[in-house]
Design an enzyme around this catalytic site. Structure first.
Site, PDB file in Angstrom:
ATOM      1  N   ARG A 154       0.657  -1.314  -0.076  1.00 27.16           N
ATOM      2  CA  ARG A 154      -0.014  -0.103  -0.060  1.00 27.16           C
ATOM      3  C   ARG A 154       1.036   1.328   0.079  1.00 27.16           C
ATOM      4  NH1 ARG A 154      -0.363   2.100   4.776  1.00 27.16           N
ATOM      5  NH2 ARG A 154      -2.304   2.982   4.330  1.00 27.16           N
ATOM      6  N   ASP A 169      -1.932   8.150   7.696  1.00 34.46           N
ATOM      7  CA  ASP A 169      -1.927   6.843   8.537  1.00 34.46           C
ATOM      8  C   ASP A 169      -1.491   7.425   9.934  1.00 34.46           C
ATOM      9  OD1 ASP A 169      -2.579   5.307   6.552  1.00 34.46           O
ATOM     10  OD2 ASP A 169      -0.757   4.535   6.313  1.00 34.46           O
TER      11      ASP A 169
END
Ligand code: 9D3
Length: 249
Positions: A154, A169
């Protein structure tokens, strides 16, 4: 990125690219995963690659030679400069920084152990770094390798809206846990979403989310806060969170 996984269970590891982000990464040619089975390099007709430990003790040890030959074959396919990682409970604990660092490599060889362990002479002569998932006992390195592949996939350029989503994140941009999320309906089983989410005031919303992220991190993972230098805004938002918490009790 090319990843070669050395495993006695290739069909287990390959599953990681059948779903989700690693699958997208493969479809977009950002990731190429292949598995090699050290049994293919066994030196006996039984394809046996484990032996009893010298000095005695429980379990079996994976032998050095078939693993060395598998690593050599992987290097021939991927480039001799590729780093050799070994999934091991004795390894350094993986975290987001490891994923970020490793996602910049062009090739990785990932060695998965089974049985009691791997002959130490192979580890010291062919492995660059040992990585662990944490302090618990698994039955082999495959799940750890799949975690690593998912975490790296990712981050690869060209996958997802990679810059936007990966950048926000927990652990990556600001080092905090995530703020809570809400979606439709506005009232669910008598619980309304926080009013501020419906206000359309973007500046206020950003402060609210940061406050919640700070507050949760303070409550659940104070160890993460200890590593950060909060700026003045963050400090006052966290103080507000703590004050509101005390009012509520
Ligand atoms: C119970 C066996 N242990 C003796 C004290 C040693 C042991 C050998 C092999 C423990 C685990 C394993 C297999 N584990 C992995 O290959 C592994 C692992 C893990 O068990 N926990 C966290 N991260 C990882 S990465 C690879």
């Amino acid at each position: 990125m090319k990843i070669e996984v050395i495993t006695l269970f290739p069909e287990l590891v390959e599953v990681v690219t059948r779903h989700g982000m690693p699958r997208v990464a493969v479809e977009q040619n950002a990731l190429e995963l292949s598995c090699r089975n050290p049994r293919d390099f066994a030196q006996n007709k039984w394809r046996k690659i484990d032996e009893r430990p010298f000095g005695g003790g429980p379990g079996m040890v994976m032998q050095a030679e078939p693993l060395a030959q598998t690593i050599e074959a992987a290097k021939a396919g991927i480039g001799s400069e590729a780093k050799v990682l070994m999934m091991s409970p004795q390894g350094e604990r993986m975290d987001q920084r490891w994923f970020e660092r490793l996602s910049k490599e062009s090739g990785l060889i990932v060695l998965c152990g089974r049985y009691e362990g791997i002959d130490e002479r192979l580890v010291t002569s062919a492995v660059d770094v040992e990585l662990s998932l944490g302090d618990f006992v698994l039955s082999g390195g495959e799940l750890a390798a799949m975690v690593l592949i998912d975490g790296i996939a990712r981050l690869l350029p060209g996958v997802l809206g990679h810059a936007e989503s990966a950048g926000q994140d927990s652990f990556s941009s600001n080092g905090l846990l995530d703020h809570p999320h809400y979606s439709r309906p506005e009232v669910w089983r008598g619980q309304a979403v926080p009013e501020i989410l419906m206000s359309g005031d973007h500046a206020k919303l950003a402060r609210w989310r940061l406050k919640r992220a700070l507050g949760r991190t303070w409550l659940r993972r104070p160890d993460l806060l200890d590593k950060l230098e909060l700026d003045a805004t963050q400090q006052s938002l966290l103080r507000e969170f703590v004050a509101e918490l005390k009012e509520g009790t």
